[in-house]
Design an enzyme around this catalytic site. Sequence first.
Site, PDB file in Angstrom:
ATOM      1  N   LYS A   9      34.945  30.147  49.896  1.00 49.99           N
ATOM      2  CA  LYS A   9      35.764  31.225  49.494  1.00 49.99           C
ATOM      3  C   LYS A   9      36.015  30.937  48.421  1.00 49.99           C
ATOM      4  O   LYS A   9      35.855  30.018  47.287  1.00 49.99           O
ATOM      5  CB  LYS A   9      37.317  30.972  50.418  1.00 49.99           C
ATOM      6  N   TYR A  49      36.138  38.453  60.388  1.00 43.91           N
ATOM      7  CA  TYR A  49      37.633  38.198  60.944  1.00 43.91           C
ATOM      8  C   TYR A  49      38.231  39.012  62.011  1.00 43.91           C
ATOM      9  O   TYR A  49      38.877  38.920  62.103  1.00 43.91           O
ATOM     10  CB  TYR A  49      38.784  38.129  59.674  1.00 43.91           C
ATOM     11  N   ASN A 112      42.492  28.031  51.792  1.00 43.50           N
ATOM     12  CA  ASN A 112      41.237  26.581  52.381  1.00 43.50           C
ATOM     13  C   ASN A 112      40.198  26.560  52.244  1.00 43.50           C
ATOM     14  O   ASN A 112      40.109  25.422  52.966  1.00 43.50           O
ATOM     15  CB  ASN A 112      42.569  26.597  53.458  1.00 43.50           C
ATOM     16  N   HIS A 115      35.118  28.784  55.372  1.00 42.54           N
ATOM     17  CA  HIS A 115      35.200  28.641  56.337  1.00 42.54           C
ATOM     18  C   HIS A 115      34.651  28.622  57.296  1.00 42.54           C
ATOM     19  O   HIS A 115      32.795  28.600  56.535  1.00 42.54           O
ATOM     20  CB  HIS A 115      35.364  30.438  56.660  1.00 42.54           C
ATOM     21  N   GLU A 126      27.972  34.864  63.200  1.00 45.22           N
ATOM     22  CA  GLU A 126      28.944  35.161  61.860  1.00 45.22           C
ATOM     23  C   GLU A 126      27.064  34.943  61.066  1.00 45.22           C
ATOM     24  O   GLU A 126      27.373  35.597  60.464  1.00 45.22           O
ATOM     25  CB  GLU A 126      29.340  33.860  61.961  1.00 45.22           C
TER      26      GLU A 126
HETATM   27  P1  CMP Z   1      39.056  30.979  58.215  1.00 41.98           P
HETATM   28  O1  CMP Z   1      38.570  29.546  59.008  1.00 41.98           O
HETATM   29  O2  CMP Z   1      38.527  31.372  57.908  1.00 41.98           O
HETATM   30  O3  CMP Z   1      39.697  31.316  59.866  1.00 41.98           O
HETATM   31  C1  CMP Z   1      40.707  32.864  59.202  1.00 41.98           C
HETATM   32  C2  CMP Z   1      41.289  31.696  58.248  1.00 41.98           C
HETATM   33  O4  CMP Z   1      43.026  33.125  58.523  1.00 41.98           O
HETATM   34  C3  CMP Z   1      41.714  30.611  57.612  1.00 41.98           C
HETATM   35  O5  CMP Z   1      40.700  30.076  57.731  1.00 41.98           O
HETATM   36  C4  CMP Z   1      43.288  31.198  57.478  1.00 41.98           C
HETATM   37  O6  CMP Z   1      42.210  30.844  55.492  1.00 41.98           O
HETATM   38  C5  CMP Z   1      43.535  31.967  57.336  1.00 41.98           C
HETATM   39  N1  CMP Z   1      45.411  31.700  57.469  1.00 41.98           N
HETATM   40  C6  CMP Z   1      46.526  32.783  57.009  1.00 41.98           C
HETATM   41  N2  CMP Z   1      47.243  32.647  56.853  1.00 41.98           N
HETATM   42  C7  CMP Z   1      46.920  31.616  58.624  1.00 41.98           C
HETATM   43  C8  CMP Z   1      47.437  31.121  59.826  1.00 41.98           C
HETATM   44  N3  CMP Z   1      48.883  31.606  59.808  1.00 41.98           N
HETATM   45  N4  CMP Z   1      46.791  30.494  60.577  1.00 41.98           N
HETATM   46  C9  CMP Z   1      45.942  30.991  61.275  1.00 41.98           C
HETATM   47  N5  CMP Z   1      44.739  31.581  59.527  1.00 41.98           N
HETATM   48  C10 CMP Z   1      45.392  31.371  58.768  1.00 41.98           C
END
Ligand code: CMP
Length: 136
Positions: A9, A49, A112, A115, A126
């Site tokens: 990211k 997403y 985070n 992904h 994906e």
């Molecule tokens: P990712 O694995 O990319 O999939 C969805 C993303 O939404 C997740 O990682 C997080 O970076 C983001 N996100 C933000 N808020 C939340 C939440 N409350 N629960 C899960 N994902 C979240």
Amino acid sequence: MEKTLVLIKPGGVQRNLIGEITARIERRGLKVVGLKLIHADRETVEAHYDEHRERPFFGGVVSYLTSGPIVALAIEGENAIKAIRAMMGATNPIDANPGTVRGDFALSIEDNLTHSSSDPEAAERELGLWFPTGTF
Ligand code: CMP
């Protein structure tokens, strides 16, 4: 053999963690079979997403993913999907174990760092989205 998608990211790219994250994947014995640095458009990220479209964080995560360059990696190897998910750690970095990418380098759920595809169906979908010409 399995294939999976990893996205590094914007925060990971900005913090110069492309090499660190990719090196961990390679050291594990998994193979990089597709790799590109891109500034993703909103349409692609929204499609990526799609399953989260109704969740309250959807708008924020789409804006974040389009806020700067990201790296898309296609990874191949035995049990690659589960192996990568375990290496990245829990979605919320606060719950991620030390030794995982998030446990070592992240603190916030939005930023985070990566992904990765959750299961074989998600991986196929994906990879098709991010590598439409099938460069591997
Ligand atoms: P990712 O694995 O990319 O999939 C969805 C993303 O939404 C997740 O990682 C997080 O970076 C983001 N996100 C933000 N808020 C939340 C939440 N409350 N629960 C899960 N994902 C979240």
